[in-house]
Design a protein around this motif. Structure first.
Motif, short mmCIF file in Angstrom:
data_model
loop_
_atom_site.label_atom_id
_atom_site.label_comp_id
_atom_site.label_asym_id
_atom_site.label_seq_id
_atom_site.Cartn_x
_atom_site.Cartn_y
_atom_site.Cartn_z
N GLY A 1 -26.47 -7.31 13.77
CA GLY A 1 -25.67 -6.10 13.90
C GLY A 1 -26.34 -4.84 13.43
N GLY B 1 -23.85 -2.60 0.92
CA GLY B 1 -22.40 -2.53 0.96
C GLY B 1 -21.88 -1.37 0.13
N GLU C 1 -20.93 -12.43 6.37
CA GLU C 1 -20.04 -13.32 7.11
C GLU C 1 -20.67 -13.78 8.42
OE1 GLU C 1 -16.89 -15.69 7.40
OE2 GLU C 1 -17.35 -14.37 5.70
N GLU C 2 -21.46 -12.91 9.04
CA GLU C 2 -22.15 -13.28 10.27
C GLU C 2 -23.20 -14.36 10.00
OE1 GLU C 2 -22.97 -13.22 14.33
OE2 GLU C 2 -21.32 -12.29 13.20
N SER D 1 -24.00 -6.34 2.50
CA SER D 1 -22.91 -6.00 3.40
C SER D 1 -22.07 -7.24 3.69
CB SER D 1 -23.47 -5.43 4.72
OG SER D 1 -22.46 -5.32 5.70
N THR D 2 -20.76 -7.14 3.52
CA THR D 2 -19.88 -8.28 3.75
C THR D 2 -19.86 -8.68 5.22
OG1 THR D 2 -18.01 -6.74 3.93
CG2 THR D 2 -18.41 -7.75 1.78
N THR D 3 -20.03 -7.71 6.12
CA THR D 3 -20.06 -8.00 7.55
C THR D 3 -21.26 -8.84 7.91
OG1 THR D 3 -18.95 -5.89 7.99
CG2 THR D 3 -19.99 -6.98 9.85
N VAL D 4 -22.43 -8.45 7.42
CA VAL D 4 -23.65 -9.21 7.69
C VAL D 4 -23.58 -10.59 7.04
CG1 VAL D 4 -26.16 -9.25 7.39
CG2 VAL D 4 -25.00 -7.10 7.92
#
Length: 511
Positions: A454, A490, A205-206, A200-203
């Motif tokens: 998240g 993702g 980046e976090e 996942s790109t969100t995870v």
């Protein structure tokens, strides 16, 4: 902050073409560093070599680079239009990773990272040759994560060895490994590994943001990183998985997780983590699903016993005797005759002694640690019962609880249950079954509120994802787990392409 200001000041320090001036600058920076070696070669033009003794392969340097420079034949067959630095670089390219730098801070950082700095009179460019030499521990099976069936290799303290073990399993250009340096003084290399398109790109980046924000003087182990990036530091439950097994990391990457590898430690971090990961062993995926489902159900039962058995015994024997069968109640009462302590006190005392014996067994030398813990438990338990200090049922309850706790695959996850056992015991001793129920409600509410980067900690149970339940309470056949967990992956969610799943109902001989 001091490190940043020092690096900024070094950027504005002029790097001279005069070799003597550059040598003096480096000697001032590395003052009182006895392991920094300066070697000057009086050839035309002069060459200065700087490296750290013990971390660089000086034998290769002597044989391939320095001896040709000092030889009278070093110019034969070489284009005389080439500078001495270019000649050295051509010789090094075949055996080492070479980079050219011109800033003072890049030179010092390169030397501290076990590179050899080669400077030539009259040239501003400095060659950094990656001729590292370090003592390595052999690849062995991890002692804390032993499995009957599965790979026998484990991570070591060398970062590049660990990355190669992952590359051996995932041979794809989509496997990315980003490098970050953490630690003001240690300058420890940290690698963030993930599969592009699956993670996942969100995870991702976090993870990048949290690691970049770490400001610490040194990183000695991956736990230094873990404590900085976890979501809830005061929770007894770990929100980041750690492992020594390359197969576990590879499987996590294929699910959409992200691995964090730290130099000088064999423990790799995997994020995000959920509650059910702490109860799953690597061996669950190396046997047939029907066997693993049976073993997993037994494991879950033992995990519940390790948390609730002492508190339930105290609650029932102290407040709710009517719930105990008569014959069993008479046996318990008879064994407690002459015991000076209440049930709650003797159970708490025995639990404390059991944890003390377990900790002593870990700290003692391996050859005698297990023997001392086992003999100590037998001797203390038998002596305590004969002396009338504790009753026999309490010894049985504590022993069964200890055995049940060993069924938890993850050490840090088992430690959370060991910690929670004591507050549950106190609640049972004060409020009885009502205290046990209140403790369970508090623990469940806490787990439902936890997140790991998240991702809900109790997923895929809460929030519920039906496809994800195939690998929670049971372990479904591999052909049926054709989709990656939705809360992790993702864009690329399919493990098995459509139309490629085998038909589980086909008869023998069908093609």
């Amino acid at each position: 902050m001091f490190r940043k200001r020092w690096r900024v000041a070094m950027r504005f320090t002029e790097w001279s073409t005069d070799l003597a001036t550059n040598e003096q600058t480096l000697r001032e920076i590395f003052q009182d560093c006895s392991d920094i070696v300066f070697r000057t070669f009086n050839v035309d033009p002069r060459v200065l070599v700087v490296y750290i003794d013990g971390l660089t392969d000086t034998q290769t340097l002597e044989k391939v680079v320095l001896q040709p420079i000092l030889s009278d034949k070093n110019t034969e067959g070489v284009n005389h239009a080439c500078t001495q630095g270019e000649i050295i670089e051509q010789q090094l390219v075949a055996i080492a990773k070479v980079q050219t730098v011109s800033a003072l801070h890049e030179v010092t950082d390169g030397i501290l990272k076990a590179n050899i700095a080669i400077m030539v009179e009259g040239e501003k460019q400095v060659l950094l040759a990656g001729l590292k030499k370090s003592e390595k521990r052999g690849i062995e099976e991890p002692e804390a994560e032993v499995s009957v069936r599965g790979p026998r290799d484990g991570f070591t303290e060398t970062l590049r060895t660990n990355t190669s073990l992952i590359r051996r399993r995932i041979r794809s250009v989509e496997l990315k490994m980003e490098s970050v340096t953490v630690g003001q003084f240690s300058q420890t290399e940290v690698v963030i590994a993930y599969i592009h398109g699956i993670a996942s790109t969100t995870v991702l980046e976090e993870v990048r943001n949290r690691i970049r924000q770490i400001e610490i003087d040194g990183v000695m182990e991956s736990d230094f990183i873990e404590e900085f990036i976890e979501d809830v530091p005061w929770s007894p439950f770990p929100q980041i998985q750690n492992t020594e097994r390359p197969d576990v990391v590879s499987a996590g990457l294929l699910e959409g997780k992200i691995a964090i590898m730290v130099d000088n430690t064999p423990f790799v971090l995997i994020v995000p983590m959920n509650f059910w990961t702490g109860l799953q062993a690597a061996e669950d995926y190396y046997e047939r699903s029907i066997y693993n489902t049976f073993i997993r159900l037994i494991r879950y039962s033992l995990v519940n016993m390790s948390l609730l058995l002492p508190s339930l015994y105290v609650a029932l024997s102290t407040f709710h005797q009517q719930l105990i069968p008569t014959n069993l109640l008479i046996s318990i009462a008879d064994s407690r005759e002459g015991v000076p302590f209440p049930t709650f006190v003797e159970t708490l005392l025995m639990e404390f002694m059991f944890e003390g014996l377990r900790e002593a067994g870990i700290r003692l030398p391996k050859a005698i640690g297990s023997a001392v813990s086992i003999v100590g438990a037998l001797v203390i338990g038998q002596a305590a019962v004969q002396a009338g200090i504790v009753s026999a049922p309490v010894v049985i309850v504590v022993a069964v609880t200890g055995i049940s706790s060993f069924a938890i695959p993850r050490y840090n996850f088992g430690t959370a249950y060991r910690m929670l056992r004591f507050p549950m015991l106190i609640l049972a001793g004060v409020l009885g079954l009502y205290g046990v129920i209140c403790g369970l409600f508090i623990m469940i509410i806490h787990l439902l509120g936890l997140n790991s980067f998240g991702v809900p900690y109790m997923s895929p149970v809460a929030p519920q994802a039906l496809r994800g339940l195939k690998d929670v309470f049971v372990r479904a056949p591999r052909w049926s787990m054709n989709v990656r967990p939705a809360y992790l992956s993702g864009a690329n969610r399919r493990r098995i392409p459509k139309g490629q799943q085998p038909n589980p109902n086909r008869k023998r001989g069908d093609r």
